[in-house]
Design an enzyme around this catalytic site. Structure first.
Site, PDB file in Angstrom:
ATOM      1  N   SER A  79      50.099  97.896 -27.797  1.00 39.77           N
ATOM      2  CA  SER A  79      50.639  99.332 -27.441  1.00 39.77           C
ATOM      3  C   SER A  79      51.560  99.757 -28.327  1.00 39.77           C
ATOM      4  O   SER A  79      52.645 100.247 -28.061  1.00 39.77           O
ATOM      5  CB  SER A  79      51.071  99.671 -25.903  1.00 39.77           C
ATOM      6  N   CYS A  80      51.329  99.088 -29.630  1.00 38.58           N
ATOM      7  CA  CYS A  80      52.334  99.518 -30.625  1.00 38.58           C
ATOM      8  C   CYS A  80      52.299 101.101 -30.721  1.00 38.58           C
ATOM      9  O   CYS A  80      51.425 101.710 -30.780  1.00 38.58           O
ATOM     10  CB  CYS A  80      51.923  98.928 -32.154  1.00 38.58           C
TER      11      CYS A  80
HETATM   12 FE    FE Z   1      50.282  97.098 -30.181  1.00 39.78          FE
END
Ligand code: FE
Length: 211
Positions: free
Chosen positions: A115-116
């Site tokens: 979830s960067c």
């Molecule tokens: Fe990520």
């Protein structure tokens, strides 16, 4: 017996917290008890991301790029550096890349691995951004995902999907809405939605904000 029965139900039954929240709480408790983290410091970090850092910072960056061609050029060349130079954020990840929407190219951001997200500019990520369907479908069928968000693009517009990593984050520079030629920067910023900077939405139209 009643304990066994309870356990057969989904986790979180009888608790307001999800399994992930319970895990995070347990971890925080252990780290605090062992003296590794100061709960007050954690609270202040969380509060910062909840109240001070949010999409309004990214919106200011976008509005500046719309009015200032020199900044726009610098932003597209090296977003981390350009944003630090105007003093909006001291540190924007290790490597932030701004990708520009045009009539022929629409950009979308995802992190397929986890979830960067460009926290420094957009604050806390929306729940859907972290969801497995968004992460997998965006790569395979971006137009269908866009349709789910109510975004339809002309057939000739190409969709480019950018996969974030821990080192490299992306922000979309959306197209400036029509009818905003003489608008000051802060009013332009009010048109810039969070989703327009992820690529799952458009900025608001000029007539959607009050004069
Ligand atoms: Fe990520």
């Amino acid at each position: 017996m009643s304990d066994d029965h309870k356990h057969d139900h989904d986790h979180g039954h009888g608790s307001e917290l999800s399994e992930m929240q319970l895990r995070v709480r347990a971890l925080e408790t252990i780290l605090t008890e062992k003296g590794y983290v100061d709960p007050a410091a954690l609270d202040s970090i969380i509060e910062t991301y909840e109240t001070k850092v949010g999409p309004h910072i990214g919106a200011q960056v976008v509005a500046r790029a719309w009015v200032d061609p020199g900044f726009r050029k610098a932003l597209l060349a090296d977003a981390s550096k350009a944003i630090a130079q105007i003093g909006l954020q001291q540190k924007v990840g290790d490597h932030l890349i701004a990708v520009e929407n045009t009539p022929t190219t629409h950009n979308m951001i995802v992190c397929t691995l986890c979830s960067c997200y460009p926290w420094d500019l957009l604050g806390l990520p929306p729940v859907w951004y972290k969801s497995a369907p968004y992460r997998s479908r965006t790569v395979k069928e971006p137009r269908k995902v866009l349709a789910d968000f109510g975004v339809t693009l002309p057939d000739e517009t190409k969709v480019r999907v950018w996969d974030s990593t821990a080192e490299t984050r992306f922000i979309v520079l959306p197209m400036r809405p029509a009818g905003t030629q003489d608008w000051p920067e802060d009013k332009l910023a009010s048109l810039v939605t969070r989703d327009s900077m992820i690529g799952t939405g458009f900025p608001k139209a000029a007539n959607e904000v009050s004069a």
